[in-house]
Scaffold this motif. Sequence first.
Motif, PDB file in Angstrom:
ATOM      1  N   LEU A  78       0.814  -1.218   0.000  1.00 34.35           N
ATOM      2  CA  LEU A  78       0.000   0.000   0.000  1.00 34.35           C
ATOM      3  C   LEU A  78       0.848   1.268   0.000  1.00 34.35           C
ATOM      4  O   LEU A  78       0.319   2.359  -0.237  1.00 34.35           O
ATOM      5  CB  LEU A  78      -0.938   0.001   1.210  1.00 34.35           C
ATOM      6  CG  LEU A  78      -2.062  -1.041   1.178  1.00 34.35           C
ATOM      7  CD1 LEU A  78      -2.755  -1.113   2.527  1.00 34.35           C
ATOM      8  CD2 LEU A  78      -3.062  -0.729   0.066  1.00 34.35           C
ATOM      9  N   SER A  79       2.146   1.143   0.271  1.00 39.53           N
ATOM     10  CA  SER A  79       3.027   2.317   0.234  1.00 39.53           C
ATOM     11  C   SER A  79       3.666   2.510  -1.137  1.00 39.53           C
ATOM     12  O   SER A  79       4.438   3.453  -1.334  1.00 39.53           O
ATOM     13  CB  SER A  79       4.129   2.198   1.297  1.00 39.53           C
ATOM     14  OG  SER A  79       4.963   1.081   1.042  1.00 39.53           O
ATOM     15  N   GLY A  80       3.342   1.632  -2.088  1.00 41.22           N
ATOM     16  CA  GLY A  80       3.966   1.703  -3.408  1.00 41.22           C
ATOM     17  C   GLY A  80       5.132   0.739  -3.495  1.00 41.22           C
ATOM     18  O   GLY A  80       5.746   0.398  -2.481  1.00 41.22           O
ATOM     19  N   HIS A  81       5.447   0.307  -4.692  1.00 37.51           N
ATOM     20  CA  HIS A  81       6.491  -0.709  -4.864  1.00 37.51           C
ATOM     21  C   HIS A  81       7.868  -0.063  -4.964  1.00 37.51           C
ATOM     22  O   HIS A  81       8.111   0.766  -5.846  1.00 37.51           O
ATOM     23  CB  HIS A  81       6.226  -1.552  -6.109  1.00 37.51           C
ATOM     24  CG  HIS A  81       6.831  -2.908  -6.022  1.00 37.51           C
ATOM     25  ND1 HIS A  81       8.187  -3.106  -5.889  1.00 37.51           N
ATOM     26  CD2 HIS A  81       6.270  -4.149  -6.003  1.00 37.51           C
ATOM     27  CE1 HIS A  81       8.440  -4.393  -5.827  1.00 37.51           C
ATOM     28  NE2 HIS A  81       7.288  -5.056  -5.891  1.00 37.51           N
ATOM     29  N   PRO A  82       8.797  -0.422  -4.073  1.00 41.20           N
ATOM     30  CA  PRO A  82      10.108   0.241  -4.079  1.00 41.20           C
ATOM     31  C   PRO A  82      10.965  -0.074  -5.294  1.00 41.20           C
ATOM     32  O   PRO A  82      11.861   0.703  -5.626  1.00 41.20           O
ATOM     33  CB  PRO A  82      10.767  -0.281  -2.798  1.00 41.20           C
ATOM     34  CG  PRO A  82      10.125  -1.610  -2.549  1.00 41.20           C
ATOM     35  CD  PRO A  82       8.705  -1.443  -3.010  1.00 41.20           C
ATOM     36  N   PHE A  83      10.711  -1.194  -5.972  1.00 36.61           N
ATOM     37  CA  PHE A  83      11.490  -1.512  -7.173  1.00 36.61           C
ATOM     38  C   PHE A  83      11.134  -0.575  -8.325  1.00 36.61           C
ATOM     39  O   PHE A  83      11.906  -0.425  -9.265  1.00 36.61           O
ATOM     40  CB  PHE A  83      11.237  -2.951  -7.632  1.00 36.61           C
ATOM     41  CG  PHE A  83      11.577  -4.011  -6.620  1.00 36.61           C
ATOM     42  CD1 PHE A  83      12.274  -3.716  -5.454  1.00 36.61           C
ATOM     43  CD2 PHE A  83      11.185  -5.321  -6.825  1.00 36.61           C
ATOM     44  CE1 PHE A  83      12.568  -4.699  -4.525  1.00 36.61           C
ATOM     45  CE2 PHE A  83      11.478  -6.318  -5.903  1.00 36.61           C
ATOM     46  CZ  PHE A  83      12.164  -6.005  -4.748  1.00 36.61           C
ATOM     47  N   TYR A  84       9.955   0.030  -8.251  1.00 32.16           N
ATOM     48  CA  TYR A  84       9.453   0.852  -9.347  1.00 32.16           C
ATOM     49  C   TYR A  84       9.121   2.275  -8.896  1.00 32.16           C
ATOM     50  O   TYR A  84       8.238   2.922  -9.448  1.00 32.16           O
ATOM     51  CB  TYR A  84       8.229   0.184  -9.972  1.00 32.16           C
ATOM     52  CG  TYR A  84       8.494  -1.242 -10.388  1.00 32.16           C
ATOM     53  CD1 TYR A  84       9.420  -1.527 -11.394  1.00 32.16           C
ATOM     54  CD2 TYR A  84       7.873  -2.309  -9.764  1.00 32.16           C
ATOM     55  CE1 TYR A  84       9.698  -2.838 -11.763  1.00 32.16           C
ATOM     56  CE2 TYR A  84       8.144  -3.625 -10.123  1.00 32.16           C
ATOM     57  CZ  TYR A  84       9.061  -3.877 -11.122  1.00 32.16           C
ATOM     58  OH  TYR A  84       9.334  -5.167 -11.480  1.00 32.16           O
ATOM     59  N   GLY A  85       9.839   2.748  -7.891  1.00 36.41           N
ATOM     60  CA  GLY A  85       9.728   4.140  -7.495  1.00 36.41           C
ATOM     61  C   GLY A  85       8.501   4.515  -6.700  1.00 36.41           C
ATOM     62  O   GLY A  85       8.227   5.695  -6.494  1.00 36.41           O
ATOM     63  N   GLY A  86       7.720   3.524  -6.238  1.00 43.29           N
ATOM     64  CA  GLY A  86       6.519   3.837  -5.475  1.00 43.29           C
ATOM     65  C   GLY A  86       5.536   4.714  -6.230  1.00 43.29           C
ATOM     66  O   GLY A  86       4.853   5.557  -5.647  1.00 43.29           O
ATOM     67  N   TYR A 142      12.573   5.984 -21.163  1.00 41.84           N
ATOM     68  CA  TYR A 142      11.463   6.898 -20.928  1.00 41.84           C
ATOM     69  C   TYR A 142      10.164   6.115 -20.732  1.00 41.84           C
ATOM     70  O   TYR A 142       9.843   5.228 -21.509  1.00 41.84           O
ATOM     71  CB  TYR A 142      11.316   7.868 -22.099  1.00 41.84           C
ATOM     72  CG  TYR A 142      12.501   8.775 -22.292  1.00 41.84           C
ATOM     73  CD1 TYR A 142      12.826   9.730 -21.324  1.00 41.84           C
ATOM     74  CD2 TYR A 142      13.303   8.673 -23.418  1.00 41.84           C
ATOM     75  CE1 TYR A 142      13.917  10.564 -21.491  1.00 41.84           C
ATOM     76  CE2 TYR A 142      14.398   9.500 -23.599  1.00 41.84           C
ATOM     77  CZ  TYR A 142      14.699  10.441 -22.625  1.00 41.84           C
ATOM     78  OH  TYR A 142      15.782  11.257 -22.793  1.00 41.84           O
ATOM     79  N   GLY A 143       9.430   6.482 -19.679  1.00 44.84           N
ATOM     80  CA  GLY A 143       8.132   5.878 -19.452  1.00 44.84           C
ATOM     81  C   GLY A 143       8.154   4.556 -18.726  1.00 44.84           C
ATOM     82  O   GLY A 143       7.098   3.980 -18.467  1.00 44.84           O
ATOM     83  N   TYR A 144       9.352   4.057 -18.390  1.00 48.63           N
ATOM     84  CA  TYR A 144       9.455   2.787 -17.689  1.00 48.63           C
ATOM     85  C   TYR A 144       9.927   3.055 -16.262  1.00 48.63           C
ATOM     86  O   TYR A 144      11.023   3.572 -16.057  1.00 48.63           O
ATOM     87  CB  TYR A 144      10.435   1.853 -18.397  1.00 48.63           C
ATOM     88  CG  TYR A 144       9.933   1.377 -19.738  1.00 48.63           C
ATOM     89  CD1 TYR A 144       9.173   0.220 -19.840  1.00 48.63           C
ATOM     90  CD2 TYR A 144      10.191   2.114 -20.893  1.00 48.63           C
ATOM     91  CE1 TYR A 144       8.696  -0.212 -21.068  1.00 48.63           C
ATOM     92  CE2 TYR A 144       9.716   1.686 -22.127  1.00 48.63           C
ATOM     93  CZ  TYR A 144       8.976   0.529 -22.206  1.00 48.63           C
ATOM     94  OH  TYR A 144       8.499   0.106 -23.417  1.00 48.63           O
ATOM     95  N   PRO A 145       9.112   2.728 -15.250  1.00 53.03           N
ATOM     96  CA  PRO A 145       9.498   3.042 -13.876  1.00 53.03           C
ATOM     97  C   PRO A 145      10.632   2.161 -13.377  1.00 53.03           C
ATOM     98  O   PRO A 145      10.779   1.010 -13.785  1.00 53.03           O
ATOM     99  CB  PRO A 145       8.212   2.770 -13.090  1.00 53.03           C
ATOM    100  CG  PRO A 145       7.475   1.751 -13.908  1.00 53.03           C
ATOM    101  CD  PRO A 145       7.793   2.077 -15.338  1.00 53.03           C
TER     102      PRO A 145
END
Length: 297
Positions: A78-86, A142-145
């Motif tokens: 719920l805090s966002g995924h740390p591998f993809y920048g939250g 670009y566009g890829y977290p």
Amino acid sequence: MSLAIHIGYHKTATTWLQKRVFTPQMGFATLLDHGEVDRLIIKPHDLYFEPKPAREALQIQQQIKLSNTCAIVSSETLSGHPFYGGQQSAAIARRLRDIAPDARILITVRSQETMLPSVYMQYLQRGGTLSHQAFFAGSGGYGYPGFEPTHFCYDRLISLYQSLFNTVHVMTYEQLAAAPDQTLSQLSAALSHPIPALDKTEGERVSASLPQAVAPLLRRINHARKSTLNPSPAIALSREPGWMYRALAAGAELAHPLLTARPVDAYVKAHFNGMFTDSNQRLNQITGRQLDLSAYP
């Protein structure tokens, strides 16, 4: 029955809290598991998300749980995924407000100097193959977290939750490790719910990271592991090669005194020096200077 929502962050003793504290024996009733949180709250596209299915699921679960327990939803996703920048963290916060506007929010944080290395080791244990230098460099397209250090500027997300909910309680990983009973006593007051003292076994660590010295070997194992992070390896031994990880963990435990190299720690200290100072100062302010942030850079 009151509702508490624990959003993480990742790597802040969330598994320990879920397995040792947020249990029926400790007076808690878990309403949604990780899969249900993902299906009802996180996964729906912004253009299709509706709060009603999650709200109804919570209401159904609350009706069948004991009235004297504290209902809780705990999922670090719920805090966002740390591998993809939250990237979804703010959207998830607003979804939670729409689903349960009266919920009490629990947020756990950790010094970035130990958080970032721990996140990278978790990335490897989930099948990642990048070196720590490449992982922390973030996405190259670009566009890829990818990894974003700003995800760990905790004050931004906590401020948002404070604007959305009446009760937002923040705990630190360091407090939980050093003084769990005192920290849980403070949580008890924030939730208006009694939490019994922990016994010795409940205070033991859960899901500890592997030593950083084995990271190069773990990366090579992952090249032969089919996983979400590496769906098409050149040679796929299995999707979840548990025996390899168990063998690696056992060997690491036996050789632990020799595995003193901490290259990820050194890299984080050198490359993120000073990046979180302003954020941590704001965190101290918005939490009423009630947290011990002396270990926070």
